[in-house]
Scaffold this motif. Sequence first.
Motif, PDB file in Angstrom:
ATOM      1  N   ILE A  29       0.832  -1.187   0.099  1.00 38.18           N
ATOM      2  CA  ILE A  29       0.015   0.008   0.099  1.00 38.18           C
ATOM      3  C   ILE A  29       0.745   1.193  -0.065  1.00 38.18           C
ATOM      4  O   ILE A  29       1.958   1.134   0.574  1.00 38.18           O
ATOM      5  CB  ILE A  29      -0.960   0.065   1.410  1.00 38.18           C
ATOM      6  N   ASP A  30       0.386   2.371  -0.672  1.00 37.96           N
ATOM      7  CA  ASP A  30       1.080   3.676  -0.697  1.00 37.96           C
ATOM      8  C   ASP A  30      -0.052   4.652  -0.909  1.00 37.96           C
ATOM      9  O   ASP A  30      -1.063   4.437  -1.649  1.00 37.96           O
ATOM     10  CB  ASP A  30       2.356   3.701  -1.433  1.00 37.96           C
ATOM     11  N   ILE A  31       0.198   5.849  -0.025  1.00 38.05           N
ATOM     12  CA  ILE A  31      -0.613   6.987  -0.683  1.00 38.05           C
ATOM     13  C   ILE A  31      -0.401   7.794  -1.733  1.00 38.05           C
ATOM     14  O   ILE A  31      -1.004   8.448  -2.096  1.00 38.05           O
ATOM     15  CB  ILE A  31      -0.659   7.798   0.588  1.00 38.05           C
ATOM     16  N   ASN A  34       0.673   7.799  -7.955  1.00 36.23           N
ATOM     17  CA  ASN A  34       1.641   7.815  -9.042  1.00 36.23           C
ATOM     18  C   ASN A  34       2.580   6.648  -8.938  1.00 36.23           C
ATOM     19  O   ASN A  34       2.659   5.911  -9.822  1.00 36.23           O
ATOM     20  CB  ASN A  34       2.551   8.966  -9.271  1.00 36.23           C
ATOM     21  N   LYS A  35       3.141   6.323  -7.812  1.00 37.76           N
ATOM     22  CA  LYS A  35       3.960   5.462  -7.337  1.00 37.76           C
ATOM     23  C   LYS A  35       3.238   3.963  -7.588  1.00 37.76           C
ATOM     24  O   LYS A  35       3.646   3.164  -8.138  1.00 37.76           O
ATOM     25  CB  LYS A  35       4.467   5.598  -5.924  1.00 37.76           C
ATOM     26  N   ILE A  36       1.838   4.034  -6.894  1.00 34.15           N
ATOM     27  CA  ILE A  36       1.059   2.584  -7.160  1.00 34.15           C
ATOM     28  C   ILE A  36       0.955   2.491  -8.361  1.00 34.15           C
ATOM     29  O   ILE A  36       1.045   1.113  -9.007  1.00 34.15           O
ATOM     30  CB  ILE A  36       0.079   2.800  -6.128  1.00 34.15           C
ATOM     31  N   GLY A  85       7.783   6.361   6.110  1.00 36.23           N
ATOM     32  CA  GLY A  85       9.171   7.205   6.321  1.00 36.23           C
ATOM     33  C   GLY A  85       8.884   7.693   7.762  1.00 36.23           C
ATOM     34  O   GLY A  85       7.796   8.037   8.274  1.00 36.23           O
ATOM     35  N   THR A  86       9.917   7.864   8.337  1.00 37.29           N
ATOM     36  CA  THR A  86      10.171   8.801   9.662  1.00 37.29           C
ATOM     37  C   THR A  86      11.028   9.743   9.764  1.00 37.29           C
ATOM     38  O   THR A  86      12.118   9.501  10.386  1.00 37.29           O
ATOM     39  CB  THR A  86      10.309   7.515  10.863  1.00 37.29           C
ATOM     40  N   PRO A  87      11.050  10.689   8.831  1.00 36.53           N
ATOM     41  CA  PRO A  87      11.940  11.742   8.596  1.00 36.53           C
ATOM     42  C   PRO A  87      11.911  12.578  10.116  1.00 36.53           C
ATOM     43  O   PRO A  87      11.158  12.316  10.976  1.00 36.53           O
ATOM     44  CB  PRO A  87      11.122  12.541   7.701  1.00 36.53           C
ATOM     45  N   PRO A 268      22.219   9.867   9.441  1.00 35.05           N
ATOM     46  CA  PRO A 268      21.920  11.373  10.116  1.00 35.05           C
ATOM     47  C   PRO A 268      20.723  11.454  11.041  1.00 35.05           C
ATOM     48  O   PRO A 268      20.727  11.801  12.002  1.00 35.05           O
ATOM     49  CB  PRO A 268      22.020  11.961   8.717  1.00 35.05           C
ATOM     50  N   LYS A 269      19.690  10.851  10.201  1.00 31.99           N
ATOM     51  CA  LYS A 269      18.170  10.992  11.083  1.00 31.99           C
ATOM     52  C   LYS A 269      18.110  10.201  12.334  1.00 31.99           C
ATOM     53  O   LYS A 269      17.820  10.492  13.498  1.00 31.99           O
ATOM     54  CB  LYS A 269      17.051  10.945   9.997  1.00 31.99           C
ATOM     55  N   ASP A 270      18.886   9.095  12.258  1.00 26.30           N
ATOM     56  CA  ASP A 270      18.556   8.078  13.357  1.00 26.30           C
ATOM     57  C   ASP A 270      19.646   8.404  14.530  1.00 26.30           C
ATOM     58  O   ASP A 270      19.201   8.507  15.607  1.00 26.30           O
ATOM     59  CB  ASP A 270      19.065   6.773  12.932  1.00 26.30           C
TER      60      ASP A 270
END
Length: 437
Positions: A29-31, A34-36, A85-87, A268-270
């Motif tokens: 699943i994705d929101i 276009n990707k889907i 994602g968890t930006p 970097p984010k983690d």
Amino acid sequence: MRIIVVGSGYVGLVTGACFAESGVNVTCIDIDINKIQQLKNGSIPIYEPGLEDLVKSNIEKKRLTFSTELADGIKDAEVIFIAVGTPPGEDGSADMKHVLNVARDIGRIMTRHLVVVTKSTVPVGTSGKIRTTIQAELDKRGEPITFDMASNPEFLKEGAAIDDFLKPERIVIGIDNDKTREVMSRLYMPFVLNNHPILFMDIPSAEITKYAANAMLATRISFINEIANLCELLGADINNVRKGIGSDSRIGSKFIYPGTGYGGSCFPKDVKALLNTASDNGYELKVIKAVEEANDYQKTVIFNKMNKFFNYNLKDKLIGIWGLSFKPKTDDIREASSIVMIESLLKAGARIKGYDPAAINEMKKLIGDKIEYSRDQYEALVDVDALVLMTEWSEFHLPEFNRMVELMKGKVIFDGRNIYDPTQLRQMGFTYFGIGR
Ligand code: NAD
């Protein structure tokens, strides 16, 4: 067995395709409509070796389907993975909005017992928040449906993601009951036939394991970068030192290559999120804080060398850049060191010709036509005053140096990954700068 994977990015798509390959029926699943749509047509929105073939063959075998609607498939699914994602949020903490949006959606529409698995990298306590969010939606509906939580952080490396997923060194799963252990063991059974362990543990330990792993790897990179910078001041060669320490089995040879600083969508984010978790709990992670500071500095090292070489006057200099992605074999440019290099060069008034085997489109999306893009590595050298190598794609390892001598106006190479032999290049008339040698 039927499962759902929510979020069809680097992690979700690989997870979905690899489970489908093991015989499981998977809905990704994705929101992103276009990707889907693209995925339904069997074309892959990211560059990841081997993924396109895996996705196509599992679509053909009808084990892998794609949808924008979570309701599609949820009624028959046993397990649902959250891989969105968890930006980083504004304060550096991991932004949980996508994860909690998915939790709300699950609570609104689930019709049977589910094991809800967090695959996104999330701070300790997130599984609890997901549980509360889902339960609140079920309570609103007055539905007595039960569900269990599991934390299953992902350790795949972009560029080798399929292999890492199909043959993992270990699988970490946080659980809080035996029923969930049984379901997760069944699902992962095909991936541990070679005796790779599934490490079952409590949920908070599984959540922090992912951050500790990335912080450890980032620490090794910052450590070797600092030693490299010191080697340079002392007239030593980091390549010798690296081999000298790496042959000690207590240290090992991986992740001790100096360079232009770590980037990518994870380290970097983690590192930031872990620092944040600690400070939220009244604790200061002194080592990890220094790792981040050292990395920020490292991203400026090659630019500073270049600036000095051109007498602090880069105005109108034409610089060729080889490699834009944060590492080879991916088109991912998130937090790539090349971005810092490009920004610094543009600020100094330089012009840039960039080439990357896979990441040009991603860079175009980010910075548009602020730099010129070349069709191949040699076109990026025509009339340049210097070349800077940012990413060590294999095609950059043994280029035609004679051709480079002819194409480049200034025969200067800034080797951000230490992949060239300084003696050989100097003999050919190049001025060579590496890191720590
Ligand atoms: P990504 O940005 O490539 O993909 C995330 C996807 O989730 C996007 O396609 C987005 O459209 C989709 N999404 C967002 N909200 C949604 C919603 N409500 N419903 C459905 N889809 C939604 O991210 P990624 O690189 O795959 O990372 C995902 C998670 O895995 C992150 O927490 C990351 O830290 C972790 N992780 C990443 C890697 C890596 O190498 N990329 C490795 C290990 C762990």
